[in-house]
Design a protein around this motif. Sequence first.
Motif, PDB file in Angstrom:
ATOM      1  N   GLY A   1       2.834  73.698  10.164  1.00 27.82           N
ATOM      2  CA  GLY A   1       3.855  74.255   9.289  1.00 27.82           C
ATOM      3  C   GLY A   1       3.750  73.814   7.846  1.00 27.82           C
ATOM      4  N   TRP A   2       3.391  72.550   7.619  1.00 24.93           N
ATOM      5  CA  TRP A   2       3.461  72.021   6.255  1.00 24.93           C
ATOM      6  C   TRP A   2       2.286  71.112   5.878  1.00 24.93           C
ATOM      7  N   GLY A   3       1.347  70.875   6.791  1.00 24.81           N
ATOM      8  CA  GLY A   3       0.184  70.056   6.465  1.00 24.81           C
ATOM      9  C   GLY A   3       0.478  68.573   6.352  1.00 24.81           C
ATOM     10  N   VAL A   4       1.520  68.087   7.041  1.00 23.92           N
ATOM     11  CA  VAL A   4       1.922  66.685   6.942  1.00 23.92           C
ATOM     12  C   VAL A   4       1.978  66.066   8.334  1.00 23.92           C
ATOM     13  N   THR A   5       2.200  64.756   8.369  1.00 23.88           N
ATOM     14  CA  THR A   5       2.345  64.065   9.646  1.00 23.88           C
ATOM     15  C   THR A   5       3.186  62.806   9.465  1.00 23.88           C
ATOM     16  N   VAL A   6       3.458  62.170  10.587  1.00 20.00           N
ATOM     17  CA  VAL A   6       4.089  60.850  10.628  1.00 20.00           C
ATOM     18  C   VAL A   6       3.102  59.916  11.311  1.00 20.00           C
ATOM     19  N   PRO A   7       2.839  58.712  10.774  1.00 14.44           N
ATOM     20  CA  PRO A   7       1.862  57.808  11.380  1.00 14.44           C
ATOM     21  C   PRO A   7       2.419  57.129  12.630  1.00 14.44           C
ATOM     22  N   ALA A   8       2.395  57.850  13.726  1.00 18.69           N
ATOM     23  CA  ALA A   8       2.948  57.341  14.983  1.00 18.69           C
ATOM     24  C   ALA A   8       1.845  57.205  16.018  1.00 18.69           C
ATOM     25  N   GLY A   9       2.199  57.168  17.299  1.00 18.45           N
ATOM     26  CA  GLY A   9       1.301  56.746  18.352  1.00 18.45           C
ATOM     27  C   GLY A   9       0.160  57.697  18.667  1.00 18.45           C
ATOM     28  N   TRP A  10      -0.814  57.147  19.407  1.00 19.23           N
ATOM     29  CA  TRP A  10      -2.041  57.848  19.734  1.00 19.23           C
ATOM     30  C   TRP A  10      -1.876  58.758  20.953  1.00 19.23           C
ATOM     31  N   CYS A  11      -0.892  58.499  21.799  1.00 24.81           N
ATOM     32  CA  CYS A  11      -0.727  59.254  23.047  1.00 24.81           C
ATOM     33  C   CYS A  11       0.211  60.440  22.800  1.00 24.81           C
ATOM     34  N   PRO A  12      -0.281  61.683  22.824  1.00 26.72           N
ATOM     35  CA  PRO A  12       0.540  62.821  22.422  1.00 26.72           C
ATOM     36  C   PRO A  12       1.668  63.155  23.387  1.00 26.72           C
TER      37      PRO A  12
ATOM     38  N   LYS B   1     -17.367  61.581  18.288  1.00 31.65           N
ATOM     39  CA  LYS B   1     -17.028  62.988  18.083  1.00 31.65           C
ATOM     40  C   LYS B   1     -16.217  63.124  16.806  1.00 31.65           C
ATOM     41  N   THR B   2     -16.630  64.017  15.925  1.00 33.51           N
ATOM     42  CA  THR B   2     -15.864  64.341  14.727  1.00 33.51           C
ATOM     43  C   THR B   2     -15.130  65.657  14.966  1.00 33.51           C
ATOM     44  N   GLN B   3     -13.806  65.644  14.772  1.00 30.70           N
ATOM     45  CA  GLN B   3     -12.964  66.808  15.041  1.00 30.70           C
ATOM     46  C   GLN B   3     -11.997  67.016  13.886  1.00 30.70           C
ATOM     47  N   PRO B   4     -11.459  68.230  13.765  1.00 28.56           N
ATOM     48  CA  PRO B   4     -10.304  68.394  12.881  1.00 28.56           C
ATOM     49  C   PRO B   4      -9.204  67.433  13.305  1.00 28.56           C
ATOM     50  N   TRP B   5      -8.441  66.939  12.327  1.00 28.44           N
ATOM     51  CA  TRP B   5      -7.457  65.900  12.638  1.00 28.44           C
ATOM     52  C   TRP B   5      -6.513  66.308  13.757  1.00 28.44           C
ATOM     53  N   LEU B   6      -5.978  67.514  13.729  1.00 24.28           N
ATOM     54  CA  LEU B   6      -4.996  67.904  14.743  1.00 24.28           C
ATOM     55  C   LEU B   6      -5.616  67.905  16.131  1.00 24.28           C
ATOM     56  N   ALA B   7      -6.845  68.377  16.261  1.00 28.07           N
ATOM     57  CA  ALA B   7      -7.503  68.369  17.567  1.00 28.07           C
ATOM     58  C   ALA B   7      -7.644  66.945  18.089  1.00 28.07           C
ATOM     59  N   ALA B   8      -8.007  66.017  17.211  1.00 31.47           N
ATOM     60  CA  ALA B   8      -8.133  64.612  17.616  1.00 31.47           C
ATOM     61  C   ALA B   8      -6.784  64.025  17.992  1.00 31.47           C
ATOM     62  N   ALA B   9      -5.737  64.382  17.233  1.00 29.40           N
ATOM     63  CA  ALA B   9      -4.401  63.847  17.521  1.00 29.40           C
ATOM     64  C   ALA B   9      -3.879  64.353  18.856  1.00 29.40           C
ATOM     65  N   LEU B  10      -4.146  65.617  19.173  1.00 34.00           N
ATOM     66  CA  LEU B  10      -3.644  66.182  20.423  1.00 34.00           C
ATOM     67  C   LEU B  10      -4.494  65.767  21.620  1.00 34.00           C
ATOM     68  N   ALA B  11      -5.747  65.384  21.377  1.00 35.36           N
ATOM     69  CA  ALA B  11      -6.599  64.914  22.476  1.00 35.36           C
ATOM     70  C   ALA B  11      -6.129  63.561  22.997  1.00 35.36           C
ATOM     71  N   GLY B  12      -5.584  62.732  22.115  1.00 33.95           N
ATOM     72  CA  GLY B  12      -5.074  61.431  22.518  1.00 33.95           C
ATOM     73  C   GLY B  12      -6.165  60.415  22.782  1.00 33.95           C
ATOM     74  N   SER B  13      -5.750  59.237  23.227  1.00 32.53           N
ATOM     75  CA  SER B  13      -6.705  58.159  23.482  1.00 32.53           C
ATOM     76  C   SER B  13      -7.343  58.346  24.850  1.00 32.53           C
ATOM     77  N   PRO B  14      -8.641  58.041  24.976  1.00 32.76           N
ATOM     78  CA  PRO B  14      -9.320  58.203  26.267  1.00 32.76           C
ATOM     79  C   PRO B  14      -8.912  57.114  27.253  1.00 32.76           C
ATOM     80  N   GLY B  15      -8.882  57.490  28.535  1.00 29.61           N
ATOM     81  CA  GLY B  15      -8.710  56.489  29.582  1.00 29.61           C
ATOM     82  C   GLY B  15      -7.297  56.020  29.811  1.00 29.61           C
TER      83      GLY B  15
END
Length: 443
Positions: free
Chosen positions: A62-73, A263-277
Motif C-alpha cells: 500500500g505505501w512502501g513502508v514497514t515496521v521492524p518486527a519479527g522474522w516469523c510471519p 538466496k536474494t529475493q525482493p524484500w516482501l518475498a523474504a519477509a513472508l517466507a520467514g525464518s527456516p526451520g
Amino acid sequence: MVEQSRRNVLRGGLVVTAAGLAVPITGAGPAAAAVYYDPRRRAFAVEAGSSLGEAYRRLYLGWGVTVPAGWCPTVGAGGHVLGGGFGPLSRMMGLAVDHLYAVEVVVVDGRGRARSVIATRERTDPNRDLWWAHTGGGGGSFGIVTRYWFRTPGARGDDPSRLLPAPPPTMLSFTITWDWRDFTQDAFARLVRNHGRWVERNSSPGSPAARLYSEIQLNRRPIGQLGMIGQVAAPPGTAQRLLDEHLAAINEGVPATPSRQVKTQPWLAAALAGSPGDPGPAYRLKVKSGYLRRRLTDRQIDVLHHHLTRSDYDHPGGTLSLYTFGGKVNTAAPDATAAPHRDTIMKLFFVNGWEDPKDDAKHITWLRELYRDLFADTGGVPAPGDGAFINYPDNDLADPAWNHGAPWHTLYFRDNYPRLQQIKAKYDPRNVFHHALSVRAER
C-alpha cells in the motif's frame, strides 16, 4: 482495496475481558485484523489480530513502508509488539515499539467496569503512561490490546509513505551448516568465541554490519549439525560481501568447512517466507532467554559444550541460538520505552522441543540444567545488567528453586519495573489481568 477492507472490519464488535465482561470497541470488527492508514492520527493502524506477515504485506504494497518486527510471519502482532518487537531489520531501524505511536486497550477500573482507552506517545496525553507500558511491558498485565498505530518519531507531513521506514528493495537470506563430527571441544570453543568477538565489534549504532542479522544455532550433537541463519538488508553485491566477512570471521581457525545456501529475493518475498526451520505445531516446547552485553566466557562455552554433547541425554532437540542485537536498538535510552535492554549485543534463545507429554520432565530438566550451569556465577540466571526477554516467558525465573540471583522483574524490566507497577495500579486496580510473570501493583 485497502479502503474496502477497512470498511469491512470497522463495524463495531465486542471484546471479552478476563473478568467475563463484554465491551463494545469502536473500530474492532469480527476479525480485528485490519491494517490501514489512519489520516486523523497520521499513523498506520494494525489491529491486534493481524499477523506480522499480513501487516508487512499491506504496509509494503500500500505505501512502501514497514515496521521492524519479527522474522516469523505467522506470529500475531497483538502479543509480539507488547514485548518490544524485534527482527532482522531492528539493528538498522530499532525495535517495533520505537515506532509505536498509539495503542488501544480495554482496561477495567476499580468498580469492575471495562472501557476502551486510546493512549498515545504525545506528551500532553493524560494516558501516555499506558502507551509507555505497552512498549515492552509484556502482555497480560494492563488490559487487552485491540489496536496499534505506528509512526516513526520525527516523521513530518501527511504523506503516508514517509511516516514509517522503507525496507530495502532486496534481502539476502542465508543458511549455513557445519557437520558436528568435524568439531572437537576446542574447535567448538573457537567457533563460539569467534562469533562473540564479531558481535562485540559490530553491534554499535551506525555500524555497516548492522545491515546483517544472524542467528547461530548451537544444536545438540545428536542432531548432526551446527547452523546459522540470517538476512542481509543490502544490495546484492554488498550483501554478499557482508555475509562473506561475517562467515570468515566466525570460521577463522575452525577446522570445519561450512556449507551455505544463499538466496536474494525482493524484500516482501523474504519477509513472508520467514525464518527456516521453525518448529512445527506438533512439538511441545520449553524456552528460556537471556541478553548479553559481552560475549560468552570461556567457562560458559565449556558448559555449553558439555550439555550439547553429554552422553546421558540422547535427545536431539535442545538448542541455544545466539541472535545478533544492538545497532539502532541501542540508541534509545533505557527508560524511553518499557523495553530497557538498550546496551546489549546479543539475545539468547534456549529451546527444547519434543512430542510425548510423558517426557516433559526429562526434557525440561535438561534445559533447566543448561541454563542454571551457564549462569552459575550469577545465581543460575543472567546477570541483572544483562537480563531476559519477556516475550520468551519463563516461569522458572520467578521460582526460587531455579533463580538464586536477580528478581524476575529486574531481569525483564530492570529499573523500569516500579513505573510499570504504578501504571498497573492505575489501570488495573482489581488485578483482572494477571499471570505468573505479570506486573504486580505496588503495595
